[in-house]
Enzyme design. Structure first.
Site, PDB file in Angstrom:
ATOM      1  N   HIS A 269       0.849  -1.189   0.000  1.00  0.00           N
ATOM      2  CA  HIS A 269       0.000   0.000   0.000  1.00  0.00           C
ATOM      3  C   HIS A 269       0.884   1.238   0.000  1.00  0.00           C
ATOM      4  O   HIS A 269       1.933   1.237   0.636  1.00  0.00           O
ATOM      5  CB  HIS A 269      -0.913   0.008   1.237  1.00  0.00           C
ATOM      6  N   ASP A 326      -7.976  -5.397  -0.017  1.00  0.00           N
ATOM      7  CA  ASP A 326      -8.469  -6.255  -1.096  1.00  0.00           C
ATOM      8  C   ASP A 326      -8.073  -7.718  -0.937  1.00  0.00           C
ATOM      9  O   ASP A 326      -8.530  -8.565  -1.699  1.00  0.00           O
ATOM     10  CB  ASP A 326      -7.939  -5.746  -2.443  1.00  0.00           C
TER      11      ASP A 326
HETATM   12  N1  CMC Z   1       4.190  -7.675  -4.813  1.00  0.00           N
HETATM   13  C1  CMC Z   1       5.523  -7.635  -4.994  1.00  0.00           C
HETATM   14  N2  CMC Z   1       6.261  -6.503  -4.850  1.00  0.00           N
HETATM   15  C2  CMC Z   1       5.628  -5.371  -4.527  1.00  0.00           C
HETATM   16  C3  CMC Z   1       4.231  -5.343  -4.323  1.00  0.00           C
HETATM   17  C4  CMC Z   1       3.515  -6.532  -4.470  1.00  0.00           C
HETATM   18  N3  CMC Z   1       2.190  -6.560  -4.312  1.00  0.00           N
HETATM   19  N4  CMC Z   1       3.859  -4.075  -4.005  1.00  0.00           N
HETATM   20  C5  CMC Z   1       4.977  -3.358  -4.009  1.00  0.00           C
HETATM   21  N5  CMC Z   1       6.048  -4.119  -4.319  1.00  0.00           N
HETATM   22  C6  CMC Z   1       7.462  -3.692  -4.353  1.00  0.00           C
HETATM   23  C7  CMC Z   1       7.753  -2.903  -5.616  1.00  0.00           C
HETATM   24  O1  CMC Z   1       8.198  -3.747  -6.658  1.00  0.00           O
HETATM   25  C8  CMC Z   1       8.820  -1.980  -5.124  1.00  0.00           C
HETATM   26  O2  CMC Z   1      10.033  -2.704  -5.029  1.00  0.00           O
HETATM   27  P1  CMC Z   1      11.455  -1.983  -5.332  1.00  0.00           P
HETATM   28  O3  CMC Z   1      11.613  -0.943  -4.262  1.00  0.00           O
HETATM   29  O4  CMC Z   1      12.440  -3.085  -5.256  1.00  0.00           O
HETATM   30  O5  CMC Z   1      11.341  -1.392  -6.708  1.00  0.00           O
HETATM   31  C9  CMC Z   1       8.409  -1.636  -3.697  1.00  0.00           C
HETATM   32  O6  CMC Z   1       7.644  -2.778  -3.266  1.00  0.00           O
HETATM   33  C10 CMC Z   1       7.545  -0.381  -3.567  1.00  0.00           C
HETATM   34  O7  CMC Z   1       6.436  -0.521  -4.452  1.00  0.00           O
HETATM   35  P2  CMC Z   1       5.808   0.680  -5.285  1.00  0.00           P
HETATM   36  O8  CMC Z   1       5.145   0.110  -6.484  1.00  0.00           O
HETATM   37  O9  CMC Z   1       6.835   1.748  -5.496  1.00  0.00           O
HETATM   38  O10 CMC Z   1       4.732   1.205  -4.245  1.00  0.00           O
HETATM   39  P3  CMC Z   1       3.515   2.131  -4.553  1.00  0.00           P
HETATM   40  O11 CMC Z   1       3.212   2.847  -3.292  1.00  0.00           O
HETATM   41  O12 CMC Z   1       3.753   2.949  -5.759  1.00  0.00           O
HETATM   42  O13 CMC Z   1       2.341   1.111  -4.917  1.00  0.00           O
HETATM   43  C11 CMC Z   1       0.576  -0.456  -4.707  1.00  0.00           C
HETATM   44  C12 CMC Z   1       1.360   0.677  -4.039  1.00  0.00           C
HETATM   45  C13 CMC Z   1      -0.640  -0.760  -3.856  1.00  0.00           C
HETATM   46  C14 CMC Z   1       0.077   0.015  -6.086  1.00  0.00           C
HETATM   47  C15 CMC Z   1       1.471  -1.704  -4.846  1.00  0.00           C
HETATM   48  O14 CMC Z   1       1.870  -2.157  -3.578  1.00  0.00           O
HETATM   49  C16 CMC Z   1       0.806  -2.826  -5.646  1.00  0.00           C
HETATM   50  O15 CMC Z   1       0.882  -2.838  -6.889  1.00  0.00           O
HETATM   51  N6  CMC Z   1       0.136  -3.781  -4.943  1.00  0.00           N
HETATM   52  C17 CMC Z   1      -0.633  -4.829  -5.621  1.00  0.00           C
HETATM   53  C18 CMC Z   1      -1.969  -4.273  -6.080  1.00  0.00           C
HETATM   54  C19 CMC Z   1      -2.922  -4.059  -4.921  1.00  0.00           C
HETATM   55  O16 CMC Z   1      -3.091  -4.898  -4.055  1.00  0.00           O
HETATM   56  N7  CMC Z   1      -3.604  -2.896  -4.936  1.00  0.00           N
HETATM   57  C20 CMC Z   1      -4.614  -2.559  -3.920  1.00  0.00           C
HETATM   58  C21 CMC Z   1      -4.163  -1.416  -3.083  1.00  0.00           C
HETATM   59  S1  CMC Z   1      -5.134  -1.164  -1.595  1.00  0.00           S
HETATM   60  C22 CMC Z   1      -6.745  -0.825  -2.052  1.00  0.00           C
HETATM   61  C23 CMC Z   1      -6.918   0.184  -3.092  1.00  0.00           C
HETATM   62  O17 CMC Z   1      -6.245   1.181  -3.206  1.00  0.00           O
HETATM   63  O18 CMC Z   1      -7.842  -0.020  -3.884  1.00  0.00           O
END
Ligand code: CMC
Length: 391
Positions: A269, A326
């Protein structure tokens, strides 16, 4: 960069001031109007939470009765809305139908769209909250090939939705109170989450003076993406793909592989660097609902094993990736008989309250049009070349 800062994804930018929802991501705290989400989940109802988010205080019994009456009064949709829905291909995604139909509501209520009039704003907010379940259920019935169902106004909000979803003319349908309570809880937990992508979209569109139906349709479109609300559908698809507990390790490795686009859906998140308090509540509810409904779902064991392995893994620990809202919600929706393709529409029903509360707050206070800047990385100045001289 001149007088502005480069902040991709707005990780460090507060785009507004708001009195509605408070999150402390490091501590895993979520409060609506000051009330801890745990207390609201335990004691409140979705409609009461809707009142709280919209108006800032918990209602007295008279205020609640009047609000309930208003929402109930607006649950029907114009028959032409049903005609509009019947024009979609039978297997259109419910979110495509929802965003299209909600946008079209501006065409039905164009005489009451003065966004500078507080009464008209309030009416639009109530119409959106009241009609969203009717439209979502109609999208499902269209897929099933069933005739549209009228909202049964003797029922409560979540009961009424289940009735519109599953009643068929040939059979008596009794709403299961366990299912209605579980759904009400999920709607409470999804009701608002400050400036997430869809709510920011609603505010941005609203900042132009656009009407609330257009703003909400834009919010629905933003919610659909798998990084946001679309994750609940993606989680269930992922759990089905993993298939059995012995495959979990393989998928955790896959999620860590930077050359593989696969991510653990329902994990991580932007704001929570600790347990998402909503996920904790939903995990507990999952067990209770399955027990109460007398169902067992191997996907719950699989999800718990995935959580266990991921939370012991350095990759997830270092990045502070925890299950989010989720991760477990789909297991409850599935137990209620709601098909996977409807999961994000369920999120949209709950979140409509947050969208319209934030839109009302913005509309009632002086604000500027939202207009981010950029860092230009393209070509420098160059001269136009006529087409015959280009190669
Ligand atoms: N699985 C594997 N690696 C992950 C995941 C994951 N679900 N989420 C983040 N990471 C890693 C990402 O690759 C990155 O690694 P590095 O620093 O080595 O490059 C690090 O963690 C930080 O991730 P980010 O993408 O920069 O983080 P963000 O704040 O931009 O994204 C997120 C947040 C929710 C989009 C992301 O965690 C994600 O894609 N999660 C899976 C989708 C998901 O469950 N979304 C629902 C979010 S909660 C409810 C809502 O908003 O609707």
């Amino acid at each position: 960069l001149g007088y502005f800062t480069y902040d991709p994804g707005y990780g460090a930018t507060a785009s507004c001031k708001s009195d509605i929802t408070y999150i402390d991501g490091n501590e895993g705290i979520l409060r609506y109007r000051g009330y801890p989400i745990e207390q609201l989940a335990e004691n409140s109802s979705f409609l009461e939470v809707a009142y709280l988010l919209l108006y800032g205080e918990l209602p007295t019994s008279d205020q609640f009765a009047a609000f309930d009456r208003d929402i109930t009064y607006h649950t029907m949709v114009h028959e032409k809305v049903n005609n509009f829905i019947s024009g979609f291909h039978y297997n259109a995604h419910p979110m495509a139908i929802l965003s299209g139909v909600v946008g079209s509501m501006a065409a039905f209520y164009h005489d009451k769209l003065d966004v500078n009039d507080p009464e008209q704003r309030d009416l639009a907010a109530k119409r959106l909250i009241a009609k969203m379940p009717t439209i979502a259920a109609a999208a499902y019935r269209h897929y099933m090939g069933w005739p549209s169902a009228y909202p049964r106004n003797s029922l409560k909000y979540s009961e009424r939705f289940l009735h519109m979803m599953f009643s068929v003319p040939a059979e008596d349908y009794e709403v299961n109170p366990v299912a209605a309570k579980a759904l009400d809880l999920l709607f409470i937990l999804h009701a608002d989450h400050e400036q997430n992508a869809s709510t920011s979209t609603v505010r941005l569109v609203g900042s132009t003076g656009a009407n609330p139906y257009a703003c909400t349709a834009a919010g629905i479109a933003a919610l659909w993406g798998p990084a946001h609300g679309g994750a609940n559908e993606a989680v269930l698809n992922m759990l089905n793909e993993i298939g059995s507990v012995d495959q979990v390790g393989k998928y955790v490795e896959k999620a860590k592989d930077k050359n593989d686009p696969f991510r653990l859906m329902g994990f991580g998140h932007r704001v929570y660097k600790n347990f998402d308090p909503r996920a904790t509540i939903i995990r507990k509810a999952c067990h209770e609902v399955l027990d109460d409904l007398g169902q067992a779902d191997p996907l719950l064991d699989l999800a718990m094993e995935l959580e266990r392995i991921a939370l012991e893994d350095d990759y997830f620990v270092e990045r502070k990736l925890y299950p989010n809202v989720d991760f477990y919600s789909g297991i409850i929706y599935k137990a209620l008989g709601i098909p996977t393709s409807m999961f994000t529409a369920m999120f949209a029903i709950g979140r409509t309250v947050g969208w319209v509360s934030q839109w009302l707050e913005q509309s009632a206070t002086p604000h500027r049009i939202g207009r981010p800047r950029q860092v230009y990385t393209g070509a420098g100045e160059r001269d136009y070349v006529p087409i015959e001289r280009r190669n």
